[in-house]
Design a protein around this motif. Structure first.
Motif, PDB file in Angstrom:
ATOM      1  N   UNK A 109       0.847  -1.200   0.000  1.00  0.00           N
ATOM      2  CA  UNK A 109       0.000   0.000   0.000  1.00  0.00           C
ATOM      3  C   UNK A 109       0.881   1.249   0.000  1.00  0.00           C
ATOM      4  N   UNK A 110       1.921   1.221   0.850  1.00  0.00           N
ATOM      5  CA  UNK A 110       2.832   2.374   0.925  1.00  0.00           C
ATOM      6  C   UNK A 110       3.530   2.597  -0.416  1.00  0.00           C
ATOM      7  N   UNK A 111       3.913   1.498  -1.051  1.00  0.00           N
ATOM      8  CA  UNK A 111       4.605   1.611  -2.349  1.00  0.00           C
ATOM      9  C   UNK A 111       3.692   2.296  -3.365  1.00  0.00           C
ATOM     10  N   UNK A 112       2.441   1.876  -3.401  1.00  0.00           N
ATOM     11  CA  UNK A 112       1.480   2.486  -4.325  1.00  0.00           C
ATOM     12  C   UNK A 112       1.311   3.968  -4.035  1.00  0.00           C
ATOM     13  N   UNK A 113       1.218   4.290  -2.759  1.00  0.00           N
ATOM     14  CA  UNK A 113       1.018   5.704  -2.374  1.00  0.00           C
ATOM     15  C   UNK A 113       2.216   6.546  -2.792  1.00  0.00           C
ATOM     16  N   UNK A 114       3.393   5.958  -2.612  1.00  0.00           N
ATOM     17  CA  UNK A 114       4.611   6.698  -2.944  1.00  0.00           C
ATOM     18  C   UNK A 114       4.673   7.023  -4.443  1.00  0.00           C
ATOM     19  N   UNK A 115       4.293   6.040  -5.248  1.00  0.00           N
ATOM     20  CA  UNK A 115       4.307   6.269  -6.700  1.00  0.00           C
ATOM     21  C   UNK A 115       3.277   7.336  -7.067  1.00  0.00           C
ATOM     22  N   UNK A 116       2.094   7.244  -6.476  1.00  0.00           N
ATOM     23  CA  UNK A 116       1.067   8.264  -6.770  1.00  0.00           C
ATOM     24  C   UNK A 116       1.538   9.653  -6.342  1.00  0.00           C
TER      25      UNK A 116
END
Lengths: 1054, 190
Positions: free
Chosen positions: A367-374
């Motif tokens: 989830x954190x990885x996705x947020x970081x990319x966004x």
């Protein structure tokens, strides 16, 4: 990893005589008047005693057409290379190299040693060093190039390039195939020690300005260091090194060593160092976000200032923004630019998500990885225009994260959460041609329970869409998903869609239904004025329906299923002719309407070849304009086995053969241009490029396409003229090939529709004329050609040397050794019958016959010709000959077999579809006949030279040899009859009606499970293919068959 | 999925999606390898999930030879875009822009004054594309192309020499606002 040693040698280096030579000699040499040049040089040598002139004389004589002059000169060179006086100057060495490069390349190493020696004698001579180095480099002589580079590094310490040349060449010497163990060890240690020292100089410098000259300064040097480390250091050592701040992937990125950064990050992923991967990828993204945020603040402040600046009233906000943006970009530090160029890379995002999956708290990390990319995309937006491709990558990443986090258990109604997102994504991106392909791996992860609601949802979206094009795109998506499911049934389980029992991964019930559905939708759409004639931007659903429908119908028709095996002589032997022709018509219709669809055109080409319509296939192929760099990857898609299907199609325009441009491409790439490309890499200090180029050309030299090109050309000539033209050993692309050189198929099959699940048979295997190119088939082809050369070219009729008996004995010794080697090498592939699935049945007959003939020739020469046969050797030879005769008879009979239960008028179709079997039968007959004739000639020759031999000594074998000739003649008679019959039949009237009848008529028997399918497809085709086009199509097919048979009719039989 | 990375020679066997497009200029293998051997960082590719190359850019850094330095047409140290192509199925996604930005980044790292390229005067799409990226016409090269795609009876076709300044050109001395008014002959162009 450095490549193994290349087996294909470059062309000789261009040579110019010294300026001190007089005009007469120089012009004779330049104009290639070799006899004159040799004579002039001889005179100058006599007058001056300057060895250089003697070298010119020898070099000129080596180019002579006279075998005697050539051999004498080569012997002279061998002597001169051992004479210190003759080899003390580099100019003479250039001449010796020029003289023997083509005829005796093994001397190149000796000349390299002398170059190294000359330079060692004058190590301070910079120009001499470079000259000797370049000469060794041209000849791919790494050993001596390394010696010279090491010495130059020592003597010209300020020139850092010699250090890296030394490292590179030490690495190449250490990794060369066939290098002795002590050499490997010594040079690997040298390469590693020097490379490590250079990296240490870099990492211990206080700042980048303080780095000593011999430190690693560039990405290319760093990549060389990495290459050496990856080859010789342990994984643990490498990982430890990447954990160090100065040699971590982040350090590479900050230094602008982008490839080193990518390679080291990839290495960590390969070795599953997930904690480090996660840490690095987060750091790159977080640092980039900080940079973006800081720059955004600066831009906002600048805009604010500009708005409030009384000296610049009325400056538009956009202009102020653009100016501020430019200032910010120009003010970026080198490091900041590097971070921003890396932060949107798919490789980085993918690495982070992969690492997050292995984290103990994977759900949260994902989830954190996705947020970081966004967040990255969001903060970058004010600074850069984020291209659509990055948004698409981001959406794809979201889907991957969702699939990684969600096992499919969570549901919303009937639909799992991830399937629901998939539906939304596919609906939103259905116009994007890459959408379905990028979702395939995720569709494959869905459980059977999830597939049905997914399909329902897509179908409902299609029904509810008011946009007809979108509705059709969604239908094409649903059908492709159904096809994926229908081709991925696990062993022993019923079909996941319909529950039918299947035999293998393919559910024919579903595939049939998909085919009819595709045809139904296509047919309906073609009659809809809003869709049919419209030029589509983005994914064209009608093209997808054509591809999918065709592939499904081919599967139902039996393509690729039981194509080859005992008793079959064509890939269409078991296929349902009507369904096959219906597919060809559908594809032809589409190709005429939208000729730019390359995938459909390529599919059509392959099917036309299967049915013997080679001239039609070639006409379509020519529109592709396959040339230059595409030759290696695409040529076999048309030319593989073409010589045996249509030998008449090998003459093309002014080129000698259709294959000539392919051979020229390889010769240029490997022999002509490689040395200069490698030299350019070194001159520009691009060491990693040097290794990559070498590795690429090494792969190129092992390409099955080269073997295919040479063998096809030779076979076509042989089939047409009944004899060989030149020998395979005269082919520089192949003459140094040995069995331990594994060949690879470089063909790019992505130009064929890729729709089925990975568990199903790939389309290229379904529609190719026999199994794809492999190492085994290519090796057998080369070995067979070598044998053919022995029996076709081996007997010199007019040659009457002085010691004839001795020379004949020696010639036969050589032949026996060659036959023995061929027999043994072929046997490696026939052990345990492992090769048979890689061959067509006619090829299998042919290679087996050659295998036996190699044995017969060896034994008969050894025990029948060179000595008097024993009863044991007689029996052995006779039984082998009997086996060959049986095989040839069986091959002839198999060639005549027709599929059972077909109307007699369809025999002609199977005749033209089985022309490859006829070509291979011609090959078998020729090799059997020529082997027999070789042995008969051998007996005749021994009787002439050895009068002590009894005149009737060979009678026991000659009768069998005559049987071989008779059997070959009989097989040729069968071919002649078949050609005549096909010609007669094809030259009767009514062919257009007949082909149309085969396509649309009622050919289904009462027990035909596809009767209804054929009727429905025929109905569908009738709706959209105009009558005139059907007639044109049938005419095109029959004309193409006639073209092909015309080529066969021109064949010369003895 | 589309990823961007530096070219490697094995990509040549996966160029078909780009090079079979009739609008893509194709070259002999040695030409690609020459660029790779001399300017590897200026040769970038876009790759799809199956390893197919769906776009590439190939460029070089150079300046006019020394004997040209007093000529008004002398070209200082700059980068040149030799080829840029995107497979038909991958167009309109911004892949061409990303590839060009990557080449520009390398041009900046090599401390060049500008990036330039030649484009047919009639190729409106390409001209718009480059203008959107900050390129402008510097000069018109008369009859640079031997053929004229729109008028087969014409002698040839003019080229626009387009440029974009790099960081080094802080005063924008190597670009012009009125480049379309400056005609040069093909022999003036290095």
């Amino acid at each position: 990893m450095a490549p193994s040693a290349l087996k294909i040698t470059p062309i000789p280096r261009p040579i110019h005589l010294k300026s001190s030579c007089d005009f007469q000699l120089e012009s004779a040499f330049r104009d290639e008047r070799w006899a004159d040049a040799a004579s002039f040089a001889q005179k100058r040598f006599k007058a001056t005693k300057d060895h250089y002139y003697h070298a010119i004389e020898v070099a000129a004589k080596c180019q002579s057409d006279s075998v005697v002059d050539q051999s004498a000169s080569l012997a002279e060179i061998e002597k001169l290379l051992k004479d210190p006086r003759a080899t003390e100057d580099a100019d003479a060495l250039d001449l010796y190299e020029f003289a023997c490069a083509e005829v005796r390349p093994k001397y190149i190493q000796d000349i390299g040693a002398l170059r190294s020696k000359i330079y060692r004698a004058s190590p301070k001579d910079y120009a001499l060093g470079l000259r000797c180095f370049d000469a060794c480099l041209w000849n791919l002589d790494w050993k001596h190039a390394q010696e010279i580079a090491a010495l130059m590094d020592k003597n010209f310490v300020k020139e850092r390039k010699f250090l890296f040349r030394n490292i590179l060449l030490s690495f190449l010497v250490a990794t060369a195939s066939g290098a002795p163990e002590n050499t490997r060890k010594l040079f690997s240690n040298l390469a590693k020690a020097h490379a490590e020292k250079a990296m240490k100089l870099r990492t211990t410098a206080e700042s980048s300005q303080d780095q000593p000259p011999k430190a690693i300064h560039t990405d290319e040097e760093s990549l060389l260091w990495l290459d050496i480390r990856f080859t010789y250091s342990t994984t643990a050592d490498n990982i430890a090194s990447f954990r160090q701040p100065q040699t971590s992937p982040v350090a590479f990125l900050e230094s602008g060593f982008y490839k080193s950064y990518q390679d080291s990050l990839k290495y960590l992923q390969t070795h599953q160092e997930w904690d480090l991967v996660l840490q690095i990828s987060k750091r790159v993204l977080e640092t980039s976000i900080e940079i973006c945020q800081r720059e955004t603040s600066v831009i906002e402040e600048s805009q604010q200032e500009a708005a409030n600046d009384p000296s610049q009233p009325g400056i538009p906000a956009e202009t102020a923004r653009v100016q501020a943006l430019r200032r910010v970009r120009d003010g970026r530090t080198f490091k900041e630019s590097q971070y921003l160029s890396a932060c949107c890379e798919w490789g980085l995002w993918e690495a982070m998500v992969a690492a997050a999956r292995f984290h103990p708290d994977s759900k949260s990390e994902l989830k954190k990885a996705g947020k970081l990319v966004h967040k990255m995309i969001r903060v970058l937006q004010p600074l850069e225009y984020i291209q659509r491709v990055y948004h698409m990558n981001c959406a794809l990443l979201d889907m991957r994260i969702l699939f990684a986090r969600d096992s499919g258990a969570s549901t919303s109604g009937d639909m799992s959460t991830r399937a629901g997102h998939l539906v939304k994504h596919m609906e939103g991106n259905c116009a994007d041609p890459s959408c379905f392909g990028s979702m395939r791996s995720m569709i494959a992860q869905l459980s059977r329970r999830e597939i049905a609601p997914l399909l329902n949802a897509i179908e409902n979206n299609s029904i509810n869409s008011t946009d007809k094009l979108k509705a059709l795109r969604l239908i094409s998506q649903a059908l492709r998903i159904r096809y994926l499911e229908a081709t991925s049934t696990p062993d022993g389980e019923p079909c996941g869609l319909c529950g039918s029992k299947t035999n293998g991964p393919d559910c024919i019930v579903c595939i049939r239904s998909i085919a009819l559905s595709a045809m139904g939708h296509f047919s309906a759409a073609m009659q809809d004025p809003d869709i049919g004639p419209v030029e589509v931007i983005g994914e064209d659903p009608l093209a997808i329906l054509t591809m999918l429908g065709s592939v499904c119908l081919l599967t139902v028709a039996g393509a690729g299923n039981r194509s080859w095996g005992p008793g079959t002589n064509s890939p269409l032997f078991h296929i349902d002719l009507q369904l096959f022709l219906q597919v060809v018509l559908w594809l032809t219709y589409w190709t005429l309407m939208k000729p730019k669809n390359d995938v459909i055109r390529m599919l059509l080409i392959k099917l036309l070849i299967l049915m013997g319509c080679v001239s039609q296939a070639k006409t379509i192929w020519e529109h592709y304009d396959v040339k230059n760099a595409l030759v290696n990857s695409l040529a076999s898609l048309l030319f593989d086995r073409l010589s045996t299907i249509s030998p008449g199609d090998f003459n093309q325009g002014s080129s000698r053969t259709a294959i000539a441009p392919i051979k020229k491409y390889f010769i240029n790439a490997m022999r002509r241009h490689l040395p200069s490309v490698l030299r350019q890499s070194l001159e520009n200090e691009n060491y990693a490029s040097f290794i990559d180029e070498l590795s690429f050309v090494d792969d190129l030299s092992r390409s099955c396409t080269i073997v295919m090109a040479i063998v096809e050309e030779r076979r076509a000539f042989r089939i047409r003229h009944g004899r060989c033209e030149g020998t395979i050993d005269e082919e520089p692309l192949i003459n140094s090939h040995t069995i331990d050189n594994t060949l690879i198929d470089p063909s790019d099959y992505t130009y064929l529709p890729d729709l089925a699940a990975k568990t199903s048979k790939p389309i290229e295997e379904m529609i190719s004329y026999g199994p794809l190119p492999t190492n085994g088939r290519s090796q057998l082809s080369i070995l067979a050609e070598r044998f053919v050369d022995i029996v076709c070219n081996g007997q010199v009729k007019e040659y009457k040397p002085a010691k004839s008996a001795q020379i004949i004995q020696s010639e036969w010794q050589h032949t026996m050794a060659a036959c023995n080697r061929i027999r043994e090498d072929m046997g490696l592939f026939y052990t345990n019958d492992s090769i048979e699935p890689e061959l067509t049945e006619p090829e299998n007959w042919y290679f087996r016959i050659v295998w036996d003939l190699a044995d017969i020739l060896n034994i008969a020469l050894q025990h029948g010709v060179m000595s008097t046969a024993t009863s044991e050797s007689r029996e052995g030879t006779k039984s082998r000959i009997k086996q060959v005769l049986e095989d040839l008879e069986a091959q002839s009979q198999e060639f005549l077999i027709m599929p059972k239960h077909i109307p007699s008028k369809i025999h002609t179709f199977h005749g033209v579809a089985g022309l490859h079997a006829m070509g291979m039968l011609r090959e078998s007959a020729l090799v059997v006949k020529n082997t027999a004739l070789y042995l008969i000639a051998a007996f005749d020759r021994i009787k002439v030279v050895d009068k002590s031999r009894a005149s009737n000594e060979a009678t026991w074998l000659v009768s069998d040899l005559r049987k071989m000739v008779a059997a070959a003649t009989k097989a040729e008679g069968i071919i002649k009859s078949r050609v005549k019959l096909l010609n007669e039949r094809l030259n009767t009237t009514g062919w257009m009606d007949r082909v149309e009848d085969w396509t649309f008529g009622d050919y289904g028997t009462a027990y035909d499970p596809e009767k209804v399918t054929k009727q429905k497809v025929a109905e569908g085709l009738r709706k959209f293919v105009p009558r005139a086009q059907i007639e044109e199509w049938t005419l095109g097919i029959t004309d193409s068959w006639r073209d092909n048979l015309r080529g066969w009719s021109s064949i010369k039989f003895d | 999925m589309t990823s961007f990375r530096a070219f490697r020679p094995s990509d040549l066997d996966r160029f078909s999606k780009c090079n079979l497009d009739p609008l893509t200029e194709t070259y002999d293998l040695s030409f690609y390898l020459q660029y790779y051997s001399k300017w590897p960082s200026l040769f970038q590719v876009a790759e799809d999930e199956n390893g197919n190359i769906i776009g590439y850019i190939m460029g070089k850094t150079e300046s006019s030879p020394d004997y040209f330095q007093y000529s008004e047409h002398y070209l200082p140290w700059h980068a040149h875009i030799t080829a840029l192509t995107v497979a038909p199925e991958a167009r309109r996604l911004g892949i061409g822009k990303v590839l060009t930005e990557k080449l520009e980044a390398s041009a900046d790292a090599a401390d060049t004054w500008f990036v330039d390229l030649f484009v047919r005067k009639s190729n409106d799409n390409a001209i718009r594309f480059y203008e959107s990226m900050g390129y402008s016409v510097y000069r018109v090269v008369k009859d640079y192309y031997g053929d004229n795609v729109n008028d087969p009876t014409a002698h040839g076709e003019d080229a626009y020499d387009m440029r974009k300044p790099m960081k080094r050109d802080k005063t924008l001395k190597h670009i012009r606002d009125d480049g379309r008014e400056h005609d040069v002959q093909p022999e003036d162009v290095f």
